[in-house]
Design a protein around this motif. Sequence first.
Motif, short mmCIF file in Angstrom:
data_model
loop_
_atom_site.label_atom_id
_atom_site.label_comp_id
_atom_site.label_asym_id
_atom_site.label_seq_id
_atom_site.Cartn_x
_atom_site.Cartn_y
_atom_site.Cartn_z
N LEU A 247 0.73 4.78 -3.32
CA LEU A 247 1.57 3.84 -4.49
C LEU A 247 2.62 3.55 -4.77
O LEU A 247 3.52 2.35 -5.49
N SER A 248 3.48 5.12 -5.25
CA SER A 248 4.41 4.67 -5.84
C SER A 248 5.84 4.16 -4.83
O SER A 248 6.58 3.86 -5.36
N CYS A 249 5.78 4.88 -3.15
CA CYS A 249 6.67 3.82 -2.64
C CYS A 249 5.98 3.26 -2.70
O CYS A 249 7.57 2.10 -2.07
N LEU A 250 5.19 1.98 -1.89
CA LEU A 250 4.73 0.79 -2.10
C LEU A 250 5.54 -0.18 -2.50
O LEU A 250 6.81 -1.22 -2.80
N SER A 251 5.70 0.44 -4.12
CA SER A 251 5.82 -0.56 -5.42
C SER A 251 7.76 0.22 -5.67
O SER A 251 8.71 -1.09 -6.06
N LEU A 252 7.97 0.84 -5.42
CA LEU A 252 10.17 1.13 -4.70
C LEU A 252 10.38 0.78 -4.09
O LEU A 252 11.43 0.19 -4.05
N ASP A 253 9.63 0.19 -2.86
CA ASP A 253 10.26 -0.30 -1.85
C ASP A 253 10.87 -1.85 -2.27
O ASP A 253 11.28 -3.03 -1.97
N THR A 254 9.07 -2.28 -3.32
CA THR A 254 9.67 -4.16 -3.83
C THR A 254 10.89 -3.54 -4.70
O THR A 254 11.06 -4.76 -5.31
N GLU A 255 10.45 -3.40 -5.85
CA GLU A 255 11.70 -2.68 -7.19
C GLU A 255 11.94 -1.29 -6.78
O GLU A 255 11.14 -0.44 -7.75
N PRO A 256 12.66 -0.61 -6.30
CA PRO A 256 13.64 0.12 -6.43
C PRO A 256 14.21 1.36 -7.72
O PRO A 256 13.73 2.30 -8.02
N GLY A 257 14.45 0.00 -8.69
CA GLY A 257 14.13 1.13 -10.21
C GLY A 257 13.63 1.17 -10.58
O GLY A 257 13.28 1.59 -11.46
N ALA A 258 12.14 0.76 -10.23
CA ALA A 258 10.70 0.77 -10.96
C ALA A 258 10.94 2.44 -12.26
O ALA A 258 10.20 2.89 -11.55
N GLY A 259 10.66 2.53 -13.01
CA GLY A 259 11.02 3.39 -13.92
C GLY A 259 9.55 4.11 -13.78
O GLY A 259 9.21 5.77 -13.14
N HIS A 260 8.52 3.63 -13.65
CA HIS A 260 6.91 3.76 -13.59
C HIS A 260 6.81 4.64 -12.69
O HIS A 260 5.83 6.24 -12.25
N SER A 261 6.72 3.91 -11.51
CA SER A 261 6.64 4.56 -10.31
C SER A 261 7.38 5.45 -9.32
O SER A 261 6.72 6.31 -9.16
N ALA A 262 8.54 5.81 -10.34
CA ALA A 262 10.01 7.02 -9.79
C ALA A 262 8.84 8.17 -10.64
O ALA A 262 9.17 9.12 -9.79
N HIS A 263 8.57 7.92 -11.97
CA HIS A 263 7.61 9.11 -12.70
C HIS A 263 7.19 9.48 -11.60
O HIS A 263 6.30 10.43 -11.84
N ALA A 264 6.12 8.70 -11.44
CA ALA A 264 4.17 8.69 -10.45
C ALA A 264 4.52 9.61 -9.16
O ALA A 264 4.36 10.41 -8.94
N ARG A 265 5.62 9.10 -8.65
CA ARG A 265 6.83 10.01 -7.69
C ARG A 265 7.12 11.20 -8.29
O ARG A 265 6.68 11.94 -6.88
#
Length: 442
Positions: free
Chosen positions: A175-193
């Motif tokens: 999920l985090s990688c899919l999110s970051l593919d769309t929005e590379p700077g997404a902080g919540h997704s980076a935090h989950a990863r």
Amino acid sequence: MGCVDRYGLPLTGGADAVAAYNRGVGNLLRLEEGSLHAVAASVALDPTFALGHAAMALLGHELCAPVDIEARVRDARLHARRSTDRERSHVEAVARHVEGDSRPLVAHLRRHPTDALLLSVAVPTIAFAGVTTVPEDAWEIVERCAPAYGDDWWFAGLLAFMRQEQGRFDEAMQLSCLSLDTEPGAGHSAHARAHAHYETGDHAGGLAWMDGWITGAGAQVDSLCHFSWHAAMHELSLGDLAAVRHRYDTQLRPAPGLGCRNLVDSASLLWRWTLTPGSRDVPGIDQVLAVVDDTLLSGPPTPFMALHAAVALCAAEDAEGLATLARSCASRTERTHTEVAAPLARALRRLVLGEPSAAADAIAAIEPQLWRVGGSDAQREVVEETRICALVRAGRHAEALRVIDRRLDRRHCRRDEWFQAQAQLTEIWSPSTVTFFDASAD
């Protein structure tokens, strides 16, 4: 279509004000800097914009932004009279939340699940404390809202963080990688990863990815020092103490503008670094205490902050400060303060006073309830590490080894192997007296 937010919900305000508000909320959802400035601009552009006033109140309440919360709530309620039912419900949910009652906020999300700002506030994350200290309650809120978001990148990051809390690490990473593919700077997704890498023991891979993200797509993220803390935890786990020192000097050295992050990130790192066998010349905790507001140490607003205050005071060997903290927590009406934070402060005080066996027993009694203070397992592990220290100081090596073995069962970690080797030695382990074996040895 008229003025709407990023999920299509109508907003009653001037076009320029709504655009500024949407920028500010977007910054919050990405964890980027600039949210307060943008939201403040929205009410400057349209003083009758109710949701702009409500967002200002939220930022003051949740992020300690310099806002007159009472005035913003009053203006939000006043101008909400000319808004839609959904906006009036949003404003009332915010008003009641900052007054201490989050039930209307939870009820609002049942009716309006795509009100992303309030969903973000409802769930404990790097940005917000959430409306519950019970993880399962927060998970239920997120799951209930999921159908409304589809494959939205922001919600995918929020869901990823929840999945790693549930131990579903493969899903969290996906999920985090899919999110970051769309929005590379997404902080919540980076935090989950970051958490997924750490909890699965992928320290080398997690560190390489985090270093690239911090200096690349994530460079504009607010609270960037917390991501640096994650990188430092990988370095500690790998046993690269020289890298930890460089990380601290370049990215985690305390500064006045960092607020409570000095306590949560820098102070906890220094203590965990100090506890690591082989550590030498660790910077003093006084560097942190010099820039932390005294009230965060003597009367922290949340149990989570109280935990980190206790750790910092323990590192400073400040028995009097720990006694003050324990009394402050014991006097609160919130049960996690009285039942978890206060006993923890008393336990660490016993360690400072030279009673390691009693400290170890007191920490062991608290640990089953430690989840109640909030934060993540990765953050709360500092208490377990302090218990190991206390057990070895007390000469209770067999018990220390049992705790360390459980840690190694969770994930591979070279640092825990060092703990294991140290616990097998006969000398007393004292963080204030460097008697560690050579950490550079295999």
